[in-house]
Motif scaffolding. Structure first.
Motif, PDB file in Angstrom:
ATOM      1  N   SER A   1      39.550 101.420  76.268  1.00 48.74           N
ATOM      2  CA  SER A   1      39.438 100.687  77.533  1.00 48.74           C
ATOM      3  C   SER A   1      40.051  99.201  77.119  1.00 48.74           C
ATOM      4  CB  SER A   1      38.031 100.725  78.009  1.00 48.74           C
ATOM      5  OG  SER A   1      37.238 100.186  76.961  1.00 48.74           O
ATOM      6  N   GLY A   2      40.277  98.824  75.979  1.00 46.41           N
ATOM      7  CA  GLY A   2      40.645  97.471  75.470  1.00 46.41           C
ATOM      8  C   GLY A   2      39.455  96.482  74.709  1.00 46.41           C
ATOM      9  N   HIS A   3      38.348  97.333  74.590  1.00 43.70           N
ATOM     10  CA  HIS A   3      37.244  96.476  73.694  1.00 43.70           C
ATOM     11  C   HIS A   3      37.942  96.602  72.384  1.00 43.70           C
ATOM     12  CE1 HIS A   3      34.292  96.906  76.962  1.00 43.70           C
ATOM     13  NE2 HIS A   3      34.247  95.435  76.836  1.00 43.70           N
ATOM     14  N   VAL A   4      38.325  95.499  71.631  1.00 41.79           N
ATOM     15  CA  VAL A   4      38.878  95.415  70.495  1.00 41.79           C
ATOM     16  C   VAL A   4      37.886  94.453  69.699  1.00 41.79           C
ATOM     17  CG1 VAL A   4      40.817  95.188  68.919  1.00 41.79           C
ATOM     18  CG2 VAL A   4      41.317  96.177  71.123  1.00 41.79           C
ATOM     19  N   ILE A   5      37.426  94.936  68.404  1.00 43.81           N
ATOM     20  CA  ILE A   5      36.523  93.919  67.793  1.00 43.81           C
ATOM     21  C   ILE A   5      37.213  93.619  66.406  1.00 43.81           C
ATOM     22  CG2 ILE A   5      34.065  93.530  66.624  1.00 43.81           C
ATOM     23  CD1 ILE A   5      33.142  95.763  68.888  1.00 43.81           C
ATOM     24  N   LEU A   6      37.318  92.365  66.183  1.00 42.86           N
ATOM     25  CA  LEU A   6      38.002  91.724  65.104  1.00 42.86           C
ATOM     26  C   LEU A   6      36.739  91.232  64.269  1.00 42.86           C
ATOM     27  CD1 LEU A   6      41.257  90.961  66.575  1.00 42.86           C
ATOM     28  CD2 LEU A   6      41.205  92.233  64.439  1.00 42.86           C
ATOM     29  N   LEU A   7      35.950  91.927  63.496  1.00 38.52           N
ATOM     30  CA  LEU A   7      34.692  91.351  62.944  1.00 38.52           C
ATOM     31  C   LEU A   7      34.940  90.479  62.123  1.00 38.52           C
ATOM     32  CD1 LEU A   7      31.909  92.028  63.716  1.00 38.52           C
ATOM     33  CD2 LEU A   7      31.967  93.521  61.986  1.00 38.52           C
ATOM     34  N   ASP A   8      36.114  89.914  61.367  1.00 35.38           N
ATOM     35  CA  ASP A   8      36.251  88.702  60.654  1.00 35.38           C
ATOM     36  C   ASP A   8      36.501  87.486  61.422  1.00 35.38           C
ATOM     37  OD1 ASP A   8      36.032  90.362  58.395  1.00 35.38           O
ATOM     38  OD2 ASP A   8      38.256  90.559  58.062  1.00 35.38           O
ATOM     39  N   HIS A   9      36.511  87.762  62.661  1.00 36.13           N
ATOM     40  CA  HIS A   9      36.682  86.488  63.385  1.00 36.13           C
ATOM     41  C   HIS A   9      36.042  86.470  64.580  1.00 36.13           C
ATOM     42  CE1 HIS A   9      40.152  86.146  60.775  1.00 36.13           C
ATOM     43  NE2 HIS A   9      40.615  87.512  61.392  1.00 36.13           N
ATOM     44  N   ALA A  10      35.254  87.426  65.050  1.00 37.55           N
ATOM     45  CA  ALA A  10      34.486  87.626  66.296  1.00 37.55           C
ATOM     46  C   ALA A  10      33.493  88.477  66.112  1.00 37.55           C
ATOM     47  CB  ALA A  10      35.382  87.894  67.593  1.00 37.55           C
ATOM     48  N   THR A  11      32.156  88.242  66.847  1.00 40.22           N
ATOM     49  CA  THR A  11      30.816  89.108  66.784  1.00 40.22           C
ATOM     50  C   THR A  11      31.059  90.053  67.857  1.00 40.22           C
ATOM     51  OG1 THR A  11      29.820  87.643  68.150  1.00 40.22           O
ATOM     52  CG2 THR A  11      29.707  87.264  65.783  1.00 40.22           C
ATOM     53  N   THR A  12      32.012  90.203  68.756  1.00 41.97           N
ATOM     54  CA  THR A  12      32.196  90.971  69.888  1.00 41.97           C
ATOM     55  C   THR A  12      33.706  91.210  70.375  1.00 41.97           C
ATOM     56  OG1 THR A  12      31.306  91.267  72.038  1.00 41.97           O
ATOM     57  CG2 THR A  12      31.922  89.185  71.729  1.00 41.97           C
ATOM     58  N   GLY A  13      33.804  92.087  71.295  1.00 45.09           N
ATOM     59  CA  GLY A  13      35.219  92.266  71.602  1.00 45.09           C
ATOM     60  C   GLY A  13      35.797  90.713  72.206  1.00 45.09           C
ATOM     61  N   ASP A  14      36.885  90.510  71.932  1.00 44.36           N
ATOM     62  CA  ASP A  14      37.643  89.374  72.217  1.00 44.36           C
ATOM     63  C   ASP A  14      38.947  89.692  72.919  1.00 44.36           C
ATOM     64  OD1 ASP A  14      38.742  86.646  72.703  1.00 44.36           O
ATOM     65  OD2 ASP A  14      37.440  85.847  71.256  1.00 44.36           O
ATOM     66  N   GLY A  15      39.191  89.634  74.135  1.00 45.30           N
ATOM     67  CA  GLY A  15      40.418  89.982  74.699  1.00 45.30           C
ATOM     68  C   GLY A  15      41.374  89.076  74.320  1.00 45.30           C
ATOM     69  N   THR A  16      41.297  87.438  74.486  1.00 43.79           N
ATOM     70  CA  THR A  16      42.257  86.665  74.368  1.00 43.79           C
ATOM     71  C   THR A  16      42.647  86.655  72.759  1.00 43.79           C
ATOM     72  OG1 THR A  16      41.211  85.240  75.949  1.00 43.79           O
ATOM     73  CG2 THR A  16      42.656  84.210  74.390  1.00 43.79           C
TER      74      THR A  16
END
Length: 454
Positions: A335-350
């Motif tokens: 659905s587009g929730h993508v988590i980049l855990l090194d840079h964010a604690t949650t999904g971040d669309g931008t």
């Protein structure tokens, strides 16, 4: 009375299920549970409060802030910002907790309250239960609490620096600039309607057109955003753009479109970023995390690219739990929730969109070529309503029907039956190399569900 907290905070129709009184009471309860968790002598709890542009967010924000301040919590009001921005600022400013008012991709009449723990992390069930227990005791009058007075009441401050601080964070974590990339951005008339175009422009991209960039408080997700891709897809060829980005109301998810207007879904985005991070040596433990609903083509692509895959139950919270438990850096949902855990604690669309743009700029390849790392197998999804979903995993007859379908599909397809977490229905999902076969098997299994669980 059912549990107030769902899979993503407390949601409901604003001023109906989700009232100002509920918002105030939950905020007082959260102040006690989350504020006291980090309390020490002489410390005043601090909370970051943000919202999306929904009209109802104005009175709900006032209720939340009133509840927090009445419980002795100092409030940093950041205004309209994405959920991941509030999460980031909660951690970056050393706040005790954060509060986001949003109903994500839901229609405008809905709203929601999401509490974030210290560091900007989602709450686990134990903490949510503690907040709910405190709220119910207080709201029923069976538990009194010492109300602060005088100088002990919480103070409220406008934190106008939040926008720039968040955008600077996004730019600072990119592996390279986006110079030469032409972008169309659909902000869903939501929380990132201004943030996303600004971030892409500062990163070097040319924002050739924006959609959903004029929030009125009444038009969030209305025919725009990640649940309505048609306008973005049409704009791609009209403006000769390289990358199209569609966000949802609170901008924690992102879908994309290539230069020809073809959709690039969450599975494809994760596949592109997995390869990029593997090349850069930042894909920790050489593993990506996805849910059981991810397309079989994604799984086959990861095998071919030498990337290990961990599958979880459906829901970004389960993806995040697996990532945190095992130290993985990349995960998400179709659905587009993508988590980049090194840079964010949650999904971040931008952030997801910026990382896609950075990959385009670094490789000089069109998005369609990058997305071709995986081939989406035809996927048929049927929602079977009015059945006893509790017997999905215990019906012998249904298990036999599933086994027969799996034997027919062999290694080139798969079957998934899943009870909905919020509705009285069962989701039947079938994938196969042949779309006609996928539809035929899905229809047959849907009928079996009606027959045996009806």
């Amino acid at each position: 009375m059912g549990r107030l907290f769902g899979t993503d905070g407390v949601r409901g129709v604003a001023n109906e299920g989700l009232t100002a009184e509920l918002a105030l009471g939950l905020s007082v309860a959260a102040a006690h549970v989350l504020g006291e968790a980090g309390a020490f002598e002489g410390h005043r709890p601090v909370a970051v409060v943000g919202r999306d542009p929904r009209a109802s967010g104005e009175f709900l924000e006032a209720a939340v802030i009133a509840g927090l301040a009445s419980a002795g919590v100092d409030v940093l009001r950041v205004g309209v910002l994405p959920t991941p921005a509030v999460a980031y600022l909660t951690g970056a400013l050393g706040a005790d907790f954060g509060v986001m008012l949003s109903a994500s991709h839901n229609a405008m009449p809905d709203n929601g309250i999401k509490f974030l723990a210290r560091g900007g992390h989602k709450l686990d069930d134990r903490i949510e239960d503690a907040i709910e227990t405190h709220y119910r005791k207080h709201s029923l009058g069976s538990e009194d609490w010492n109300r602060p007075t005088g100088a002990a009441v919480g103070r409220v401050r406008e934190y106008t620096e939040g926008f720039d601080k968040y955008v600077a964070h996004l730019i600072g974590v990119l592996p390279n600039r986006l110079d030469g990339i032409k972008v169309v951005i659909d902000g869903a008339h939501g929380a990132a309607a201004y943030v996303a175009p600004e971030a892409f422009a500062r990163a070097g991209a040319e924002v050739v057109h924006t959609l959903g960039a004029e929030p009125t408080g009444l038009n969030i997700n209305d025919g725009v955003g990640s649940t309505h891709l048609d306008r973005l897809q049409a704009a791609m060829t009209e403006y000769r753009a390289d990358l199209g980005i569609a966000l949802d109301g609170d901008a924690d998810r992102c879908l994309a479109a290539d230069a020809d207007g073809n959709e690039v879904d969450g599975d494809q985005i994760i596949a592109i970023l997995a390869v990029a991070m593997k090349d850069a040596g930042t894909l920790r433990r050489n593993t990506a995390v996805a849910t059981v609903m991810s397309n079989l083509g994604f799984k086959l692509a990861m095998e071919r690219e030498g990337v290990d895959l961990v599958e979880t139950a459906v829901g970004d919270r389960y993806v995040l739990e697996a990532m945190k438990e095992h130290g993985f850096a990349l995960g998400g949902e179709q659905s587009g929730h993508v988590i980049l855990l090194d840079h964010a604690t949650t999904g971040d669309g931008t952030l997801t969109g910026l990382m896609l743009g950075a990959r385009l700029a670094a490789t000089k390849q069109p998005l369609a070529d990058l997305a071709a790392v995986m081939t989406r197998l035809p996927q048929q999804l049927i929602n079977v309503k009015g059945v006893d979903k509790s017997r999905v995993n215990t019906s012998v007859e249904l298990a036999a029907a599933v086994s027969e379908a799996e034997a027919e599909l062999g290694s080139t397809g798969r079957v998934l039956l899943r009870p909905s977490g919020t509705e009285p229905l069962v989701r039947v999902m079938v994938e196969a190399a042949d779309p006609v076969q996928a539809e035929s098997v899905a229809q047959r299994l849907a009928e079996a569900v009606r027959t045996h669980l009806g």
